[in-house]
Design a protein around this motif. Structure first.
Motif, PDB file in Angstrom:
ATOM      1  N   VAL A 111     -38.287  66.861 -63.239  1.00 15.65           N
ATOM      2  CA  VAL A 111     -37.826  67.058 -61.858  1.00 15.65           C
ATOM      3  C   VAL A 111     -37.366  65.725 -61.291  1.00 15.65           C
ATOM      4  CG1 VAL A 111     -38.358  68.035 -59.608  1.00 15.65           C
ATOM      5  CG2 VAL A 111     -39.613  68.816 -61.610  1.00 15.65           C
ATOM      6  N   SER A 112     -36.109  65.603 -61.018  1.00 16.89           N
ATOM      7  CA  SER A 112     -35.558  64.392 -60.427  1.00 16.89           C
ATOM      8  C   SER A 112     -35.282  64.600 -58.945  1.00 16.89           C
ATOM      9  CB  SER A 112     -34.269  63.990 -61.155  1.00 16.89           C
ATOM     10  OG  SER A 112     -33.353  65.063 -61.117  1.00 16.89           O
ATOM     11  N   PHE A 113     -34.939  63.535 -58.283  1.00 19.56           N
ATOM     12  CA  PHE A 113     -34.686  63.573 -56.841  1.00 19.56           C
ATOM     13  C   PHE A 113     -33.636  64.607 -56.468  1.00 19.56           C
ATOM     14  CE2 PHE A 113     -31.731  62.050 -53.555  1.00 19.56           C
ATOM     15  CZ  PHE A 113     -32.547  62.094 -52.442  1.00 19.56           C
ATOM     16  N   GLU A 114     -32.515  64.629 -57.213  1.00 24.06           N
ATOM     17  CA  GLU A 114     -31.427  65.519 -56.820  1.00 24.06           C
ATOM     18  C   GLU A 114     -31.802  66.989 -56.968  1.00 24.06           C
ATOM     19  OE1 GLU A 114     -31.220  63.480 -59.410  1.00 24.06           O
ATOM     20  OE2 GLU A 114     -30.290  64.444 -61.154  1.00 24.06           O
ATOM     21  N   LEU A 115     -32.715  67.314 -57.865  1.00 24.47           N
ATOM     22  CA  LEU A 115     -33.139  68.707 -58.022  1.00 24.47           C
ATOM     23  C   LEU A 115     -34.003  69.147 -56.842  1.00 24.47           C
ATOM     24  CD1 LEU A 115     -33.893  68.858 -61.844  1.00 24.47           C
ATOM     25  CD2 LEU A 115     -31.898  69.708 -60.630  1.00 24.47           C
ATOM     26  N   VAL A 116     -34.869  68.264 -56.362  1.00 30.19           N
ATOM     27  CA  VAL A 116     -35.644  68.587 -55.166  1.00 30.19           C
ATOM     28  C   VAL A 116     -34.710  68.705 -53.966  1.00 30.19           C
ATOM     29  CG1 VAL A 116     -37.510  67.830 -53.630  1.00 30.19           C
ATOM     30  CG2 VAL A 116     -37.684  67.439 -56.088  1.00 30.19           C
ATOM     31  N   GLN A 117     -33.718  67.830 -53.901  1.00 31.71           N
ATOM     32  CA  GLN A 117     -32.731  67.879 -52.818  1.00 31.71           C
ATOM     33  C   GLN A 117     -32.002  69.219 -52.805  1.00 31.71           C
ATOM     34  OE1 GLN A 117     -29.584  64.888 -53.062  1.00 31.71           O
ATOM     35  NE2 GLN A 117     -28.125  66.444 -52.349  1.00 31.71           N
ATOM     36  N   LYS A 118     -31.576  69.688 -53.969  1.00 34.22           N
ATOM     37  CA  LYS A 118     -30.852  70.954 -54.048  1.00 34.22           C
ATOM     38  C   LYS A 118     -31.755  72.127 -53.670  1.00 34.22           C
ATOM     39  CE  LYS A 118     -27.616  69.347 -57.620  1.00 34.22           C
ATOM     40  NZ  LYS A 118     -26.374  69.553 -56.863  1.00 34.22           N
ATOM     41  N   ALA A 119     -33.004  72.090 -54.128  1.00 34.43           N
ATOM     42  CA  ALA A 119     -33.946  73.143 -53.768  1.00 34.43           C
ATOM     43  C   ALA A 119     -34.185  73.154 -52.264  1.00 34.43           C
ATOM     44  CB  ALA A 119     -35.263  72.940 -54.508  1.00 34.43           C
ATOM     45  N   LEU A 120     -34.289  71.982 -51.684  1.00 31.66           N
ATOM     46  CA  LEU A 120     -34.475  71.862 -50.243  1.00 31.66           C
ATOM     47  C   LEU A 120     -33.314  72.476 -49.479  1.00 31.66           C
ATOM     48  CD1 LEU A 120     -35.987  70.691 -47.794  1.00 31.66           C
ATOM     49  CD2 LEU A 120     -34.817  68.516 -48.225  1.00 31.66           C
ATOM     50  N   MET A 121     -32.096  72.218 -49.927  1.00 28.73           N
ATOM     51  CA  MET A 121     -30.918  72.787 -49.281  1.00 28.73           C
ATOM     52  C   MET A 121     -30.911  74.310 -49.388  1.00 28.73           C
ATOM     53  SD  MET A 121     -29.191  70.347 -47.888  1.00 28.73           S
ATOM     54  CE  MET A 121     -27.554  71.060 -47.625  1.00 28.73           C
ATOM     55  N   GLY A 122     -31.499  74.844 -50.461  1.00 25.39           N
ATOM     56  CA  GLY A 122     -31.558  76.292 -50.650  1.00 25.39           C
ATOM     57  C   GLY A 122     -32.745  76.943 -49.967  1.00 25.39           C
ATOM     58  N   GLY A 123     -33.553  76.160 -49.266  1.00 22.13           N
ATOM     59  CA  GLY A 123     -34.696  76.725 -48.559  1.00 22.13           C
ATOM     60  C   GLY A 123     -35.851  77.092 -49.457  1.00 22.13           C
ATOM     61  N   ILE A 146     -33.661  58.874 -48.888  1.00 24.12           N
ATOM     62  CA  ILE A 146     -34.137  60.161 -48.411  1.00 24.12           C
ATOM     63  C   ILE A 146     -33.716  60.384 -46.961  1.00 24.12           C
ATOM     64  CG2 ILE A 146     -36.250  61.413 -47.770  1.00 24.12           C
ATOM     65  CD1 ILE A 146     -37.532  60.456 -50.291  1.00 24.12           C
ATOM     66  N   GLU A 147     -33.659  59.308 -46.176  1.00 23.58           N
ATOM     67  CA  GLU A 147     -33.307  59.439 -44.772  1.00 23.58           C
ATOM     68  C   GLU A 147     -31.924  60.039 -44.573  1.00 23.58           C
ATOM     69  OE1 GLU A 147     -34.713  56.795 -46.110  1.00 23.58           O
ATOM     70  OE2 GLU A 147     -36.684  56.988 -45.158  1.00 23.58           O
ATOM     71  N   ALA A 148     -31.038  59.848 -45.557  1.00 22.15           N
ATOM     72  CA  ALA A 148     -29.683  60.376 -45.447  1.00 22.15           C
ATOM     73  C   ALA A 148     -29.662  61.889 -45.445  1.00 22.15           C
ATOM     74  CB  ALA A 148     -28.821  59.846 -46.593  1.00 22.15           C
ATOM     75  N   LEU A 149     -30.755  62.540 -45.877  1.00 24.39           N
ATOM     76  CA  LEU A 149     -30.808  63.996 -45.917  1.00 24.39           C
ATOM     77  C   LEU A 149     -31.125  64.614 -44.566  1.00 24.39           C
ATOM     78  CD1 LEU A 149     -32.789  64.553 -49.237  1.00 24.39           C
ATOM     79  CD2 LEU A 149     -30.328  64.702 -48.881  1.00 24.39           C
ATOM     80  N   ASP A 150     -31.604  63.817 -43.620  1.00 25.37           N
ATOM     81  CA  ASP A 150     -32.045  64.360 -42.343  1.00 25.37           C
ATOM     82  C   ASP A 150     -30.953  65.117 -41.604  1.00 25.37           C
ATOM     83  OD1 ASP A 150     -34.570  63.414 -42.738  1.00 25.37           O
ATOM     84  OD2 ASP A 150     -34.281  61.576 -41.578  1.00 25.37           O
ATOM     85  N   THR A 151     -29.694  64.698 -41.788  1.00 27.67           N
ATOM     86  CA  THR A 151     -28.595  65.362 -41.094  1.00 27.67           C
ATOM     87  C   THR A 151     -28.168  66.646 -41.779  1.00 27.67           C
ATOM     88  OG1 THR A 151     -26.962  64.052 -42.327  1.00 27.67           O
ATOM     89  CG2 THR A 151     -27.721  63.176 -40.207  1.00 27.67           C
ATOM     90  N   LEU A 152     -28.644  66.887 -43.002  1.00 27.44           N
ATOM     91  CA  LEU A 152     -28.221  68.060 -43.769  1.00 27.44           C
ATOM     92  C   LEU A 152     -29.299  69.121 -43.886  1.00 27.44           C
ATOM     93  CD1 LEU A 152     -26.396  66.354 -46.787  1.00 27.44           C
ATOM     94  CD2 LEU A 152     -25.342  67.386 -44.774  1.00 27.44           C
ATOM     95  N   CYS A 153     -30.557  68.706 -43.969  1.00 31.08           N
ATOM     96  CA  CYS A 153     -31.625  69.625 -44.323  1.00 31.08           C
ATOM     97  C   CYS A 153     -32.321  70.216 -43.105  1.00 31.08           C
ATOM     98  CB  CYS A 153     -32.646  68.919 -45.205  1.00 31.08           C
ATOM     99  SG  CYS A 153     -31.947  68.353 -46.766  1.00 31.08           S
ATOM    100  N   SER A 154     -32.835  71.401 -43.294  1.00 30.61           N
ATOM    101  CA  SER A 154     -33.596  72.086 -42.269  1.00 30.61           C
ATOM    102  C   SER A 154     -35.006  71.502 -42.198  1.00 30.61           C
ATOM    103  CB  SER A 154     -33.673  73.581 -42.578  1.00 30.61           C
ATOM    104  OG  SER A 154     -32.378  74.129 -42.670  1.00 30.61           O
ATOM    105  N   PRO A 155     -35.765  71.859 -41.159  1.00 28.74           N
ATOM    106  CA  PRO A 155     -37.151  71.401 -41.055  1.00 28.74           C
ATOM    107  C   PRO A 155     -37.986  71.935 -42.218  1.00 28.74           C
ATOM    108  CG  PRO A 155     -36.362  72.247 -38.961  1.00 28.74           C
ATOM    109  CD  PRO A 155     -35.340  72.623 -39.988  1.00 28.74           C
TER     110      PRO A 155
END
Length: 290
Positions: free
Chosen positions: A225-237, A133-142
């Motif tokens: 709901v898997s990890f990558e789906l939450v990741q994609k939703a996060l990227m979409g705000g 999950i830490e790897a997302l910190d550089t990509l995702c918004s607050p």
């Protein structure tokens, strides 16, 4: 354009055993190729192959690139097209519709090594989670805004509304969907695919093209709901995810870290809230997560 369904002959067994024609959801590979780099040093690379249902292929490619942090907006893309052309047979031309080439702006930086992943996915599950999950910190918004809430009735009614809009599912019974709903439970946009992650990427890609990421809305997924789906939703705000199925442990962990409301098992007038209960307007006072 390729069809999303295919006819097949079956033997239907029951009180009246007989042969008939059935419809199947089409599943074919789609390769995403990128052209990138400075004007005087353009490079090409094949970065992903995914098993998908034909239809909204360009949106799928764009949504994938966006959710992986490769592009930030549609302005990063010069062109997107199928790899067609030349003196090809009909069969070869059809195969070309399984290859999508995206030409990026020379100003768009692409670090393939930073992605650190194998871009091969299947329709059943994606080999597409980050190492942590830490790897997302550089990509995702607050964490997202808390300026909206959804009432229980809107959540309960969402699966039936999404199912009614699924034309391919109605014909085949074998395809996933992702839909965006406003806070009042109105279905705004939806996409279907044999892959859960592909359906969401098509949804994100469609929003990206119009630069219209709906605000104050929630996402409904037709499966687990898997990890990558939450990741994609996060990227979409997207701040709220509901699903007919169950979430994984890492999906819940990611939802907690980024303050995403995560709801599972939306069926039979019941559901479970795993994270972010403050965005669900419950009829009576219940405990909230701390």
């Amino acid at each position: 354009m390729k069809s999303s369904v295919q006819h097949t002959s079956i033997l239907k067994v029951g009180n009246d055993t007989h042969q008939e024609v059935d419809l199947l959801a089409v599943e074919e590979p789609m390769e995403i190729r990128l052209t990138y780099g400075p004007v005087d040093g353009r490079q090409q690379s094949s970065i992903s192959v995914t098993m998908r249902t034909p239809g909204h292929d360009f949106e799928l490619a764009l949504g994938f690139l966006f959710s992986e942090g490769i592009i930030q907006s549609y302005e990063d893309v010069i062109s997107i097209r199928y790899c067609r052309g030349g003196d090809q047979s009909e069969k070869q031309e059809a195969a070309k519709e399984n290859i999508v080439r995206v030409v990026l702006s020379p100003d768009t930086r692409l670090d393939l090594q930073r992605l650190q992943r194998n871009f091969y996915t299947t329709s059943s599950c994606g080999v597409c989670g980050k190492a942590s999950i830490e790897a997302l910190d550089t990509l995702c918004s607050p964490p997202r805004s808390d300026k909206f809430s959804v009432n229980v009735k809107a959540v309960h009614q969402a699966p039936a509304k999404l199912r009614a809009a699924q034309l391919v599912f109605n014909h085949t019974g074998g395809i996933h969907a992702a839909g965006l709903f406003d806070k009042d439970g109105k279905l705004l946009l939806w996409r279907e695919d044999v892959g859960r992650h592909n359906a969401l990427d098509k949804l994100l890609g469609t929003s990206l093209i119009g630069n219209k990421f709906p605000k104050d809305c929630f996402l409904l997924l037709s499966g687990r709901v898997s990890f990558e789906l939450v990741q994609k939703a996060l990227m979409g705000g997207i701040a709220m995810i509901a699903a007919v199925g169950a979430p994984s442990s890492l999906a819940v962990q990611l939802a907690h870290q980024y303050d995403i409301t995560l709801i599972g098992f939306v069926r039979d007038q019941k559901f479970n809230i795993y994270s972010g209960s403050h965005r669900v307007a419950l009829e009576e006072k219940t405990p909230t997560f701390t």
